[in-house]
Design an enzyme around this catalytic site. Sequence first.
Site, PDB file in Angstrom:
ATOM      1  N   HIS A  46       8.458  38.953 123.260  1.00  0.00           N
ATOM      2  CA  HIS A  46       8.796  38.124 124.371  1.00  0.00           C
ATOM      3  C   HIS A  46      10.103  38.337 125.322  1.00  0.00           C
ATOM      4  O   HIS A  46       9.745  38.465 127.070  1.00  0.00           O
ATOM      5  CB  HIS A  46       9.516  37.361 123.626  1.00  0.00           C
ATOM      6  CG  HIS A  46      10.045  36.290 124.634  1.00  0.00           C
ATOM      7  ND1 HIS A  46       8.762  35.150 124.761  1.00  0.00           N
ATOM      8  CD2 HIS A  46      10.948  35.358 124.710  1.00  0.00           C
ATOM      9  CE1 HIS A  46       9.278  33.827 125.466  1.00  0.00           C
ATOM     10  NE2 HIS A  46      10.412  34.562 125.386  1.00  0.00           N
ATOM     11  N   GLU A  68       1.885  37.932 121.656  1.00  0.00           N
ATOM     12  CA  GLU A  68       2.964  37.200 120.757  1.00  0.00           C
ATOM     13  C   GLU A  68       1.955  36.008 120.597  1.00  0.00           C
ATOM     14  O   GLU A  68       2.576  35.403 119.278  1.00  0.00           O
ATOM     15  CB  GLU A  68       3.378  36.595 122.281  1.00  0.00           C
ATOM     16  CG  GLU A  68       4.946  36.673 122.958  1.00  0.00           C
ATOM     17  CD  GLU A  68       5.453  36.403 123.605  1.00  0.00           C
ATOM     18  OE1 GLU A  68       6.528  36.324 123.714  1.00  0.00           O
ATOM     19  OE2 GLU A  68       5.139  35.440 124.759  1.00  0.00           O
ATOM     20  N   ASN A 396       1.757  70.067 109.510  1.00  0.00           N
ATOM     21  CA  ASN A 396       0.974  70.604 108.317  1.00  0.00           C
ATOM     22  C   ASN A 396       1.198  69.811 107.058  1.00  0.00           C
ATOM     23  O   ASN A 396      -0.068  70.494 105.604  1.00  0.00           O
ATOM     24  CB  ASN A 396       1.495  72.141 108.875  1.00  0.00           C
ATOM     25  CG  ASN A 396       1.623  72.949 108.001  1.00  0.00           C
ATOM     26  OD1 ASN A 396       0.648  73.568 107.931  1.00  0.00           O
ATOM     27  ND2 ASN A 396       2.233  73.088 106.804  1.00  0.00           N
TER      28      ASN A 396
END
Length: 659
Positions: A46, A68, A396
């Site tokens: 918001h 929202e 990795n």
Amino acid sequence: MDMNQYLEVFIEESREHLQNVNDQLMRFEKNTDDLGYVNEIFRSAHTLKGMSATMGFDDLAQLTHKMENVLDAVRNHQLDVHTEVLDALFESVDALEIMVQSISEGGDGQLDVKLLVQKLQRIVAEETVAQHAASSIEYDELVQPLLSQTADQGFNAFEITVQLERTCLLKAARAYMVFDVLEQAGDVIKSAPTVQDIEQEKFESSFIVILVTNESQEKLQASIMEVSEVESVKIAAVPVKKETEMEGLVSPEVAAAIQEVTVSAPSKSPVEEKRQPSNNKTIRVNIDRLDSLMNLFEELVIDRGRLEQISKELNNSELDETVERMSRISGDLQTIILNMRMVPVETVFNRFPRMVRQLSKDLGKQIELQIVGANTELDRTVIDEIGDPLVHLLRNAVDHGIEMPQARLENGKNEKGTIRLKAYHSGNHVFIDLEDDGAGINREKVLQKALDRGIIDGKTAETLTDKQVYELIFASGFSTAEQISDVSGRGVGLDVVKNTIESLGGSVTIDSNEGYGSRFSIQLPLTLSIISALLVQMSEERYALPLSSIIETAIVQPKEVMHVHGQKVIDFRGAIIPLLDLKELFTVPNSVQGDHYSVVIVKKGEKTAGLIVDSFIGQQEIVLKSLGHYLPGVFAISGATILGDGQVALIIDCNALIK
């Protein structure tokens, strides 16, 4: 208004909010029953939406607005949380990060988010079960008598329906502005939805207000329409029964409540309530200012060294005391400035949980990333450089370290693998350990790959210890992946890790237990700008060796020096180490060999060497200065420093000398 002055703050705060959204989403994914995470995400989204709309970045504001809607449906139990919902939210955060990055690089922050917006809209449309709408308002037994009482006092009562534009992004802000206009004109008796729901944007695009006022309809209409993004206003008079007609229709409790209501003093809505300002003791400082402060202090350190040398030469007690006091004060100042430049490693670590989540999903693995010591602090210069090496190590570990769930179960392990990232202080260094409970390193497989690629020969392979074999995976172009993928297989990862860490004056070591996992340990200096060094003399020239690379100093007699394949070596504590004559290496003029060798024993990871110099001058804190663009790539020289007498001493890069 010129918004450019706020752009830097906008970018900084946007990144903070996006990081918070990412963190809370990761936590919410693990515990979807805790809506506290959703509320936290909603607050950040918001705020970001409001900032974006204010700054004119419409794509950012539009996408955050749709996020929202999804979050609001989740926290109001109107939407079930499942993988598609979480993936859509994560995709939205990725898109928002791309847009903010574009803005920070001078772009317009625009991105084609139509498909993503449609996806979010579809999620809400398919599963939202109820929406807050303002279609009507009830006149209960408390409102009617109150209206009657105000009518007897000569006030008008109006039912006002306000319709905002469908494209309005800041609905709560516009509603607040409408309420502000209305409360200046009279008293708001009731609203639908409630004031609290309006404040939290729990309404579509319209709301109804009952207002008691002595203003005319026309004046009210004009005042409300002055608020931007208001599409239309409908005002209707409320038919009110006089107070005498209401007698007997109201319960005693309600009648008592009415007596307590005073129309003359408008009641403040929760929207108007202001929070108490918090005593925030932090400020934002542009990093360029800190760099300038550091540069000025470095000059002060150089002058401090000069003063100390002059003081010794003059042998004046008052001057000695003054210089000593100045040295103490500047030492305290140095500590403060270096602490100001310290940044928690969490600024780097925070992006890894999301990355591991996506990689494990792509590879079909189940992996939990544990982060320990995220508040450990490092100099900003070091922080800026360690991100990429850690990304390579994590990729990795995910690809080569952790096994597939089925293979883990067959080996008696939990199907979910664990990667642990830990940071901690030790002396003047920070250690970062990355440990996994995966398959470990297969010694024979690594040796065979090294032989196939010609990195080592068969004779050398027979003499290597386990640690030396593990070190082979840092060789350029080395990879044990059977096929090249998006994650690994090209052999350009771990050699970059080693080179980057060593260029920072650090080191990386490996420990592995096949079948049980591996641990990569990175050692880094706390700061790179002011370092402790050993000053040495070679003929008329002086050089500096970083103390972090030095094991000890020694005096070696010529008879103790041996020759192996044309290389000078000595027996150092039971180990044969090579000797390098720095005067020959740097072609120092007028060099004369004395009756003994002054040797500095230095290390690089597990390797050790002895550096021959003429004499040791002593330990000193020095300011590391770059050689600039005029002298790029000078072998075994990492920079220069200015000494107390104004002479320049070159700083030797011990890592480059040991091969």
